[in-house]
Write a protein that holds these residues in place. Sequence first.
Motif, PDB file in Angstrom:
ATOM      1  N   LEU A  80      20.154 -15.980  -1.624  1.00 26.00           N
ATOM      2  CA  LEU A  80      20.780 -14.911  -0.850  1.00 26.00           C
ATOM      3  C   LEU A  80      21.865 -14.174  -1.624  1.00 26.00           C
ATOM      4  N   SER A  81      22.714 -14.890  -2.338  1.00 25.06           N
ATOM      5  CA  SER A  81      23.783 -14.220  -3.105  1.00 25.06           C
ATOM      6  C   SER A  81      23.203 -13.328  -4.194  1.00 25.06           C
ATOM      7  N   LEU A  82      22.195 -13.822  -4.870  1.00 23.05           N
ATOM      8  CA  LEU A  82      21.529 -13.033  -5.906  1.00 23.05           C
ATOM      9  C   LEU A  82      20.880 -11.787  -5.303  1.00 23.05           C
ATOM     10  N   LEU A  83      20.192 -11.957  -4.194  1.00 27.45           N
ATOM     11  CA  LEU A  83      19.540 -10.824  -3.540  1.00 27.45           C
ATOM     12  C   LEU A  83      20.575  -9.817  -3.038  1.00 27.45           C
ATOM     13  N   ARG A  84      21.683 -10.305  -2.488  1.00 28.38           N
ATOM     14  CA  ARG A  84      22.731  -9.390  -2.019  1.00 28.38           C
ATOM     15  C   ARG A  84      23.181  -8.480  -3.156  1.00 28.38           C
ATOM     16  N   GLN A  85      23.406  -9.035  -4.344  1.00 28.52           N
ATOM     17  CA  GLN A  85      23.866  -8.205  -5.460  1.00 28.52           C
ATOM     18  C   GLN A  85      22.782  -7.219  -5.905  1.00 28.52           C
ATOM     19  N   ILE A  86      21.539  -7.655  -5.926  1.00 27.41           N
ATOM     20  CA  ILE A  86      20.436  -6.754  -6.279  1.00 27.41           C
ATOM     21  C   ILE A  86      20.379  -5.578  -5.308  1.00 27.41           C
ATOM     22  N   LEU A  87      20.539  -5.853  -4.023  1.00 25.91           N
ATOM     23  CA  LEU A  87      20.475  -4.794  -3.016  1.00 25.91           C
ATOM     24  C   LEU A  87      21.685  -3.867  -3.099  1.00 25.91           C
ATOM     25  N   ILE A  88      22.858  -4.420  -3.367  1.00 29.91           N
ATOM     26  CA  ILE A  88      24.054  -3.585  -3.548  1.00 29.91           C
ATOM     27  C   ILE A  88      23.847  -2.624  -4.714  1.00 29.91           C
ATOM     28  N   ASP A  89      23.230  -3.110  -5.772  1.00 31.75           N
ATOM     29  CA  ASP A  89      23.008  -2.287  -6.972  1.00 31.75           C
ATOM     30  C   ASP A  89      21.833  -1.324  -6.835  1.00 31.75           C
ATOM     31  N   SER A  90      21.107  -1.401  -5.734  1.00 32.30           N
ATOM     32  CA  SER A  90      19.938  -0.545  -5.523  1.00 32.30           C
ATOM     33  C   SER A  90      20.308   0.627  -4.608  1.00 32.30           C
ATOM     34  N   SER A  91      19.312   1.415  -4.248  1.00 27.19           N
ATOM     35  CA  SER A  91      19.562   2.523  -3.318  1.00 27.19           C
ATOM     36  C   SER A  91      19.250   2.159  -1.866  1.00 27.19           C
ATOM     37  N   PHE A  92      19.021   0.865  -1.599  1.00 25.93           N
ATOM     38  CA  PHE A  92      18.882   0.462  -0.203  1.00 25.93           C
ATOM     39  C   PHE A  92      20.186   0.764   0.520  1.00 25.93           C
TER      40      PHE A  92
ATOM     41  N   LYS B 113       9.210   1.907  -6.514  1.00 27.76           N
ATOM     42  CA  LYS B 113       8.949   2.831  -5.399  1.00 27.76           C
ATOM     43  C   LYS B 113      10.245   3.259  -4.728  1.00 27.76           C
ATOM     44  N   LEU B 114      11.228   2.384  -4.720  1.00 28.46           N
ATOM     45  CA  LEU B 114      12.508   2.689  -4.088  1.00 28.46           C
ATOM     46  C   LEU B 114      13.174   3.894  -4.740  1.00 28.46           C
TER      47      LEU B 114
ATOM     48  N   ALA C 109       0.812  -1.221   0.000  1.00 32.56           N
ATOM     49  CA  ALA C 109       0.000   0.000   0.000  1.00 32.56           C
ATOM     50  C   ALA C 109       0.848   1.274   0.000  1.00 32.56           C
ATOM     51  N   LEU C 110       2.145   1.133  -0.218  1.00 36.50           N
ATOM     52  CA  LEU C 110       3.028   2.296  -0.240  1.00 36.50           C
ATOM     53  C   LEU C 110       2.864   3.033  -1.567  1.00 36.50           C
ATOM     54  N   THR C 111       2.560   4.329  -1.489  1.00 31.69           N
ATOM     55  CA  THR C 111       2.332   5.148  -2.679  1.00 31.69           C
ATOM     56  C   THR C 111       3.220   6.387  -2.645  1.00 31.69           C
ATOM     57  N   GLU C 112       3.305   7.077  -3.765  1.00 35.64           N
ATOM     58  CA  GLU C 112       4.083   8.317  -3.807  1.00 35.64           C
ATOM     59  C   GLU C 112       3.512   9.352  -2.845  1.00 35.64           C
ATOM     60  N   ASP C 113       2.190   9.412  -2.697  1.00 32.81           N
ATOM     61  CA  ASP C 113       1.582  10.352  -1.747  1.00 32.81           C
ATOM     62  C   ASP C 113       2.046  10.082  -0.323  1.00 32.81           C
ATOM     63  N   LYS C 114       2.136   8.804   0.035  1.00 31.93           N
ATOM     64  CA  LYS C 114       2.605   8.447   1.379  1.00 31.93           C
ATOM     65  C   LYS C 114       4.077   8.804   1.546  1.00 31.93           C
ATOM     66  N   ILE C 115       4.855   8.558   0.511  1.00 29.39           N
ATOM     67  CA  ILE C 115       6.276   8.915   0.563  1.00 29.39           C
ATOM     68  C   ILE C 115       6.430  10.426   0.686  1.00 29.39           C
ATOM     69  N   ASP C 116       5.615  11.192  -0.016  1.00 23.18           N
ATOM     70  CA  ASP C 116       5.636  12.659   0.110  1.00 23.18           C
ATOM     71  C   ASP C 116       5.312  13.084   1.536  1.00 23.18           C
ATOM     72  N   PHE C 117       4.333  12.434   2.154  1.00 25.19           N
ATOM     73  CA  PHE C 117       4.003  12.723   3.553  1.00 25.19           C
ATOM     74  C   PHE C 117       5.200  12.417   4.450  1.00 25.19           C
TER      75      PHE C 117
ATOM     76  N   ALA D 118      13.260  11.253  -2.565  1.00 27.76           N
ATOM     77  CA  ALA D 118      12.699  12.003  -1.442  1.00 27.76           C
ATOM     78  C   ALA D 118      13.709  12.172  -0.309  1.00 27.76           C
ATOM     79  N   GLY D 119      14.851  11.499  -0.414  1.00 26.06           N
ATOM     80  CA  GLY D 119      15.893  11.633   0.605  1.00 26.06           C
ATOM     81  C   GLY D 119      15.629  10.828   1.868  1.00 26.06           C
ATOM     82  N   ILE D 120      14.821   9.790   1.755  1.00 22.66           N
ATOM     83  CA  ILE D 120      14.495   8.951   2.915  1.00 22.66           C
ATOM     84  C   ILE D 120      15.357   7.690   2.862  1.00 22.66           C
TER      85      ILE D 120
END
Length: 184
Positions: A125-137, A100-101, A55-63, A107-109
């Motif tokens: 896990l190894s695949l997910l680790r690389q995906i997360l490294i390449d993301s803005s998490f 959404k990320l 249920a995460l939306t841009e409006d919620k992120i703006d809030f 938004a700087g969050i």
Amino acid sequence: TPEEALNICDQLAEAGCKEINLIGGEVFLRPDWKTIINKLTEHNITVSIITNAIALTEDKIDFFKLVWLKTIGISVDGGMSNTHDRIRQVPGLFDSIFDKLQYIHKAGINSVAITTLSKINILELSLLRQILIDSSFKAWQIQLAAPIGRMDNELFLDSFEYYIAGLFFAQSRIIVPKEELAIF
């Protein structure tokens, strides 16, 4: 009730609480979630949330940007979209999270990925680790499945899988710089 929730916010402030993490189930299932967050921030309590992002939306992120939300923790339970979507039982959710990320990052969050380990996703896990490294998490919280909610007891890790997870965690802490992705 909404009144009880606001009373708890006041009590937390009186007790000197400086930071709180709102979790669920799902935060957005409460119709008064904005009121609660506003009350906490009025008391100068720093707020973070954990969500499955359905249920995460841009409006919620703006809030969240307006109230200076500290961190959004998002459940990411697979290295492949079909695994995550199967676990969360929402087709397309994995791809939606990463869309959404980008908005969260703009938004700087701060964002943290939270992975609950089970027999379904341990080999990704190894695949997910690389995906997360390449993301803005900014960070990755890895946790074990618990016998609550929809989790089937058959999906809990056995002692060998638990050992594999421990080795993966230890290796990841060594090879992935904390600045790149803090893993805990």
